[in-house]
Design a protein around this motif. Structure first.
Motif, PDB file in Angstrom:
ATOM      1  N   ASP A 375      -3.858  45.708  28.756  1.00  0.00           N
ATOM      2  CA  ASP A 375      -4.090  47.156  28.713  1.00  0.00           C
ATOM      3  C   ASP A 375      -5.484  47.505  28.195  1.00  0.00           C
ATOM      4  OD1 ASP A 375      -1.469  47.514  29.603  1.00  0.00           O
ATOM      5  OD2 ASP A 375      -0.686  47.527  27.549  1.00  0.00           O
ATOM      6  N   GLY A 376      -6.461  46.684  28.591  1.00  0.00           N
ATOM      7  CA  GLY A 376      -7.848  46.952  28.208  1.00  0.00           C
ATOM      8  C   GLY A 376      -8.208  46.563  26.794  1.00  0.00           C
ATOM      9  N   LYS A 377      -7.261  45.954  26.045  1.00  0.00           N
ATOM     10  CA  LYS A 377      -7.516  45.529  24.666  1.00  0.00           C
ATOM     11  C   LYS A 377      -7.434  44.000  24.577  1.00  0.00           C
ATOM     12  CE  LYS A 377      -5.586  49.767  22.671  1.00  0.00           C
ATOM     13  NZ  LYS A 377      -4.529  50.335  21.804  1.00  0.00           N
ATOM     14  N   VAL A 378      -8.101  43.450  23.574  1.00  0.00           N
ATOM     15  CA  VAL A 378      -8.107  42.000  23.375  1.00  0.00           C
ATOM     16  C   VAL A 378      -7.230  41.658  22.169  1.00  0.00           C
ATOM     17  CG1 VAL A 378      -9.520  39.942  22.984  1.00  0.00           C
ATOM     18  CG2 VAL A 378     -10.454  41.864  24.293  1.00  0.00           C
ATOM     19  N   PHE A 379      -6.373  40.649  22.326  1.00  0.00           N
ATOM     20  CA  PHE A 379      -5.454  40.248  21.261  1.00  0.00           C
ATOM     21  C   PHE A 379      -5.606  38.754  20.959  1.00  0.00           C
ATOM     22  CE2 PHE A 379      -3.594  43.893  23.376  1.00  0.00           C
ATOM     23  CZ  PHE A 379      -3.236  44.715  22.322  1.00  0.00           C
ATOM     24  N   TYR A 380      -5.286  38.404  19.715  1.00  0.00           N
ATOM     25  CA  TYR A 380      -5.353  37.017  19.266  1.00  0.00           C
ATOM     26  C   TYR A 380      -3.932  36.454  19.199  1.00  0.00           C
ATOM     27  CZ  TYR A 380      -6.606  33.001  16.325  1.00  0.00           C
ATOM     28  OH  TYR A 380      -6.794  31.720  15.826  1.00  0.00           O
ATOM     29  N   LYS A 381      -3.752  35.261  19.724  1.00  0.00           N
ATOM     30  CA  LYS A 381      -2.418  34.650  19.759  1.00  0.00           C
ATOM     31  C   LYS A 381      -1.988  34.223  18.353  1.00  0.00           C
ATOM     32  CE  LYS A 381      -3.283  32.840  24.412  1.00  0.00           C
ATOM     33  NZ  LYS A 381      -3.534  31.619  25.213  1.00  0.00           N
ATOM     34  N   MET A 382      -0.822  34.710  17.951  1.00  0.00           N
ATOM     35  CA  MET A 382      -0.291  34.415  16.609  1.00  0.00           C
ATOM     36  C   MET A 382       1.177  34.009  16.715  1.00  0.00           C
ATOM     37  SD  MET A 382      -2.626  35.367  14.132  1.00  0.00           S
ATOM     38  CE  MET A 382      -1.862  36.231  12.768  1.00  0.00           C
ATOM     39  N   LYS A 383       1.582  33.063  15.892  1.00  0.00           N
ATOM     40  CA  LYS A 383       2.979  32.639  15.878  1.00  0.00           C
ATOM     41  C   LYS A 383       3.886  33.764  15.379  1.00  0.00           C
ATOM     42  CE  LYS A 383       6.109  29.038  14.196  1.00  0.00           C
ATOM     43  NZ  LYS A 383       6.260  27.833  13.352  1.00  0.00           N
ATOM     44  N   ALA A 384       3.371  34.557  14.431  1.00  0.00           N
ATOM     45  CA  ALA A 384       4.197  35.608  13.828  1.00  0.00           C
ATOM     46  C   ALA A 384       4.474  36.772  14.762  1.00  0.00           C
ATOM     47  CB  ALA A 384       3.538  36.110  12.545  1.00  0.00           C
ATOM     48  N   ASP A 385       3.761  36.857  15.907  1.00  0.00           N
ATOM     49  CA  ASP A 385       4.077  37.939  16.857  1.00  0.00           C
ATOM     50  C   ASP A 385       5.007  37.474  17.970  1.00  0.00           C
ATOM     51  OD1 ASP A 385       2.547  36.656  18.827  1.00  0.00           O
ATOM     52  OD2 ASP A 385       0.788  37.918  18.525  1.00  0.00           O
ATOM     53  N   LYS A 386       5.587  36.285  17.785  1.00  0.00           N
ATOM     54  CA  LYS A 386       6.589  35.758  18.719  1.00  0.00           C
ATOM     55  C   LYS A 386       7.971  35.817  18.063  1.00  0.00           C
ATOM     56  CE  LYS A 386       3.362  34.404  21.645  1.00  0.00           C
ATOM     57  NZ  LYS A 386       2.210  34.941  20.911  1.00  0.00           N
ATOM     58  N   PRO A 387       9.041  35.908  18.848  1.00  0.00           N
ATOM     59  CA  PRO A 387      10.390  35.938  18.266  1.00  0.00           C
ATOM     60  C   PRO A 387      10.675  34.696  17.428  1.00  0.00           C
ATOM     61  CG  PRO A 387      10.443  36.581  20.575  1.00  0.00           C
ATOM     62  CD  PRO A 387       9.059  36.058  20.318  1.00  0.00           C
ATOM     63  N   THR A 388      11.287  34.919  16.271  1.00  0.00           N
ATOM     64  CA  THR A 388      11.659  33.839  15.354  1.00  0.00           C
ATOM     65  C   THR A 388      13.166  33.878  15.137  1.00  0.00           C
ATOM     66  OG1 THR A 388       9.532  33.971  14.204  1.00  0.00           O
ATOM     67  CG2 THR A 388      11.319  32.862  13.046  1.00  0.00           C
ATOM     68  N   LYS A 389      13.794  32.718  15.161  1.00  0.00           N
ATOM     69  CA  LYS A 389      15.242  32.661  14.952  1.00  0.00           C
ATOM     70  C   LYS A 389      15.574  32.744  13.461  1.00  0.00           C
ATOM     71  CE  LYS A 389      16.177  29.733  18.996  1.00  0.00           C
ATOM     72  NZ  LYS A 389      16.699  28.418  19.441  1.00  0.00           N
ATOM     73  N   PRO A 390      16.732  33.308  13.130  1.00  0.00           N
ATOM     74  CA  PRO A 390      17.137  33.320  11.720  1.00  0.00           C
ATOM     75  C   PRO A 390      17.426  31.903  11.243  1.00  0.00           C
ATOM     76  CG  PRO A 390      18.918  34.105  13.123  1.00  0.00           C
ATOM     77  CD  PRO A 390      17.722  33.960  14.000  1.00  0.00           C
ATOM     78  N   ASN A 391      17.165  31.645   9.973  1.00  0.00           N
ATOM     79  CA  ASN A 391      17.434  30.327   9.403  1.00  0.00           C
ATOM     80  C   ASN A 391      18.933  30.121   9.222  1.00  0.00           C
ATOM     81  OD1 ASN A 391      17.630  28.203   7.102  1.00  0.00           O
ATOM     82  ND2 ASN A 391      15.489  28.149   7.750  1.00  0.00           N
ATOM     83  N   LYS A 392      19.376  28.877   9.333  1.00  0.00           N
ATOM     84  CA  LYS A 392      20.807  28.573   9.184  1.00  0.00           C
ATOM     85  C   LYS A 392      21.327  28.905   7.788  1.00  0.00           C
ATOM     86  CE  LYS A 392      20.766  24.892  12.661  1.00  0.00           C
ATOM     87  NZ  LYS A 392      20.895  23.437  12.906  1.00  0.00           N
ATOM     88  N   SER A 393      20.429  28.873   6.796  1.00  0.00           N
ATOM     89  CA  SER A 393      20.834  29.189   5.419  1.00  0.00           C
ATOM     90  C   SER A 393      20.523  30.631   5.051  1.00  0.00           C
ATOM     91  CB  SER A 393      20.130  28.245   4.440  1.00  0.00           C
ATOM     92  OG  SER A 393      20.523  26.907   4.653  1.00  0.00           O
ATOM     93  N   ALA A 394      20.374  31.491   6.062  1.00  0.00           N
ATOM     94  CA  ALA A 394      19.994  32.887   5.809  1.00  0.00           C
ATOM     95  C   ALA A 394      21.005  33.587   4.907  1.00  0.00           C
ATOM     96  CB  ALA A 394      19.852  33.641   7.125  1.00  0.00           C
ATOM     97  N   PHE A 395      20.493  34.467   4.061  1.00  0.00           N
ATOM     98  CA  PHE A 395      21.317  35.239   3.138  1.00  0.00           C
ATOM     99  C   PHE A 395      21.826  36.492   3.846  1.00  0.00           C
ATOM    100  CE2 PHE A 395      21.565  38.679  -0.053  1.00  0.00           C
ATOM    101  CZ  PHE A 395      22.520  38.135  -0.899  1.00  0.00           C
ATOM    102  N   HIS A 396      23.128  36.775   3.722  1.00  0.00           N
ATOM    103  CA  HIS A 396      23.723  37.910   4.433  1.00  0.00           C
ATOM    104  C   HIS A 396      24.239  39.002   3.504  1.00  0.00           C
ATOM    105  CE1 HIS A 396      23.273  35.537   7.989  1.00  0.00           C
ATOM    106  NE2 HIS A 396      24.112  34.595   7.557  1.00  0.00           N
ATOM    107  N   GLY A 397      23.984  38.853   2.204  1.00  0.00           N
ATOM    108  CA  GLY A 397      24.424  39.865   1.256  1.00  0.00           C
ATOM    109  C   GLY A 397      23.437  41.012   1.152  1.00  0.00           C
TER     110      GLY A 397
END
Length: 509
Positions: A375-397
């Motif tokens: 869209d006419g703009k320049v972006f830098y590739k970052m891991k944090a702007d990609k989908p990340t899965k929840p950790n298996k030990s994630a806290f649900h409280g």
């Protein structure tokens, strides 16, 4: 061996010559026309490399500030004097990461060794800034028996209020935030002071306590053999120190974890800096303990955390969610060649320089292909702007997060995301960093050509993946609880106490 000795000797001589030249340059006066060239150079580099330069200040207003500054440059100035004129204009851009490096005297290894064998003059106290006033809130060594709550009226007969007014103009938060300056100013006050006045061995303080004025003379004391032995012990890296990211300078940990009650219902994580170092292992072990204990509540404390690694906050968020998430939006840069302007060889010794030279082709190609256009703009590739899965030990409280004006940069990114996703209750005061993102990521380390003042410029527009507030301010808490100076002196924590009382109410209900 003779060759190595010669190289070592040449390196020492070169280093000494470099320090001497730096200090001579710092003391020299620069003609007005050259100072104006530096102003133009700084603004040109900002327009070239800094994304969203006019986010918090209109272009016309910024140009007026630079022009007005140039009109005042009518006489030669030292780099330090010039710094105190240019930095307020840079601070007026209202980007907290954007700041000139104050031109300070450099010391030889011999001089540094001497200081290492002495106790600090001002650093042995902890301070609190309120408006134009400064107070001592902690005196762990009982120096001169100065009581916590003592106001410092003057240093060597110069009113502290004069210094605060001068230094406040050098500091900026992101946008129109009002909570950041007191926290950052108390930490930077004596850095500015020593840059102006040198590392003196003595200082006279005029103070006020309970309506009575006192005068104290502070002296830079020599460390005892016991002190030096303690310093050596603090430098040792044990397994615990690595895991909790121990900082010897402050004798504290960047990360810590504990349960706040006997039955382990309430877990508490304190993060002073998102340094990334050993963070994977820390969160893995910590959330495993929380899961095994079946804790119902988690308190994450990022007060006075000036930020750090995006990788670490992305990893931390994966332990707080039950579904895939994207932490930040794509990070904008001003042009495709920006990633190659990061001063790859900066601060490299001869050995590091040689290794980096070998790796440079790989680095060059990786950076050259690290951007994309959309869209006419320049972006830098970052891991944090990609989908990340929840950790298996994630806290649900239930999650509570403690924030204040010292919560900046990455601390604001993760708290803005948690608030937007309704994953946590934020308690405390508005963060020092902006709700809608900041410009940082990595830097191009520029040097003004005549004054030789260093000028790091952030290259990435980093924004949390949220619905923007457009408030131009920090992340606001769900529950506002202020901490007073007396709370700090009495070692009370009204913000944490509010959360404990809330949990107690929920459990009773």
């Amino acid at each position: 061996m003779k060759n190595y000795s010669l190289i070592f000797l040449l390196a020492i001589l070169s280093s000494c010559a470099s320090i001497k030249r730096h200090n001579e340059q710092r003391a020299s006066c620069i003609p007005p026309e050259q100072l104006k060239e530096d102003v133009d150079y700084a603004y040109a580099k900002l327009k070239q490399m800094h994304p969203q330069l006019y986010w918090y200040i209109p272009k016309q207003e910024l140009e007026r500030k630079f022009d007005s500054l140039k009109q005042t440059l009518n006489e030669p100035l030292t780099p330090l004097q010039f710094y105190f004129k240019l930095q307020p204009v840079i601070a007026g851009i209202r980007e907290g990461h954007l700041s000139l490096r104050i031109p300070r005297k450099k010391f030889t290894k011999k001089e540094i060794k001497k200081f290492e064998h002495q106790k600090g003059l001002f650093s042995r106290f902890q301070y609190y800034v309120d408006g134009d006033r400064m107070y001592i809130v902690q005196n762990p060594d009982s120096i001169e028996n100065i009581k916590p709550g003592t106001e410092i009226l003057s240093i060597n007969q110069v009113p502290v209020s004069d210094y605060i007014k001068k230094y406040r103009g050098l500091i900026s938060s992101d946008g129109y935030n009002t909570t950041f300056q007191p926290y950052f100013l108390k930490d930077l006050f004596f850095i500015f002071y020593t840059a102006e006045n040198g590392l003196t061995s003595q200082a006279t303080l005029t103070t006020l306590y309970n309506g009575e004025k006192h005068t104290y003379t502070l002296n830079r004391e020599s460390k005892s053999d016991k002190d030096l032995e303690k310093d050596k012990e603090m430098q040792k890296r044990t397994a615990e120190k690595k895991l909790n990211d121990y900082v010897a300078a402050s004798n504290s940990y960047n990360r810590s974890f504990k349960f706040l009650d006997k039955d382990s219902t309430i877990a508490y994580i304190k993060v002073k800096s998102f340094s990334r170092e050993y963070s994977d292992e820390f969160y893995k072990k910590t959330f495993s303990k929380i899961k095994n204990a079946e804790s119902k509540y988690l308190i994450i404390d990022v007060r006075n955390n000036y930020g750090g690694s995006l990788y670490e906050i992305n990893n931390l968020y994966s332990y707080l969610t039950d579904k895939p998430f994207t932490l930040i939006k794509p990070s904008q840069v001003t042009s495709r060649d920006i990633p190659l302007r990061t001063n790859y060889f900066r601060k490299s010794g001869p050995f590091e320089y040689a290794l980096k030279s070998i790796a440079y082709p790989s680095y060059f190609f990786a950076q050259a292909f690290s951007t994309y256009k959309k869209d006419g703009k320049v972006f830098y590739k970052m891991k944090a702007d990609k989908p990340t899965k929840p950790n298996k030990s994630a806290f649900h409280g239930k999650v509570f997060v403690l924030i204040n004006g010292g919560s900046f940069s990455a601390s604001s990114i993760i708290t803005a995301k948690l608030k937007n996703d309704k994953r946590a209750t934020l308690v405390g005061e508005e963060t020092g960093g902006a709700n809608d993102g900041t410009v940082a990521g990595f830097y191009s380390y520029q040097k003004l050509p005549n004054s030789e003042i260093r000028f790091p410029i952030g290259l990435l527009l980093v924004q949390p993946n949220i619905d923007f507030s457009d408030s131009k301010k920090g992340v606001t808490p769900d529950i506002v609880v202020h901490e007073t100076m007396q709370d700090i002196i009495d070692k009370k924590d009204p913000q944490l106490d509010w959360i404990k009382n809330e949990i107690s109410k929920e459990n009773k209900e």
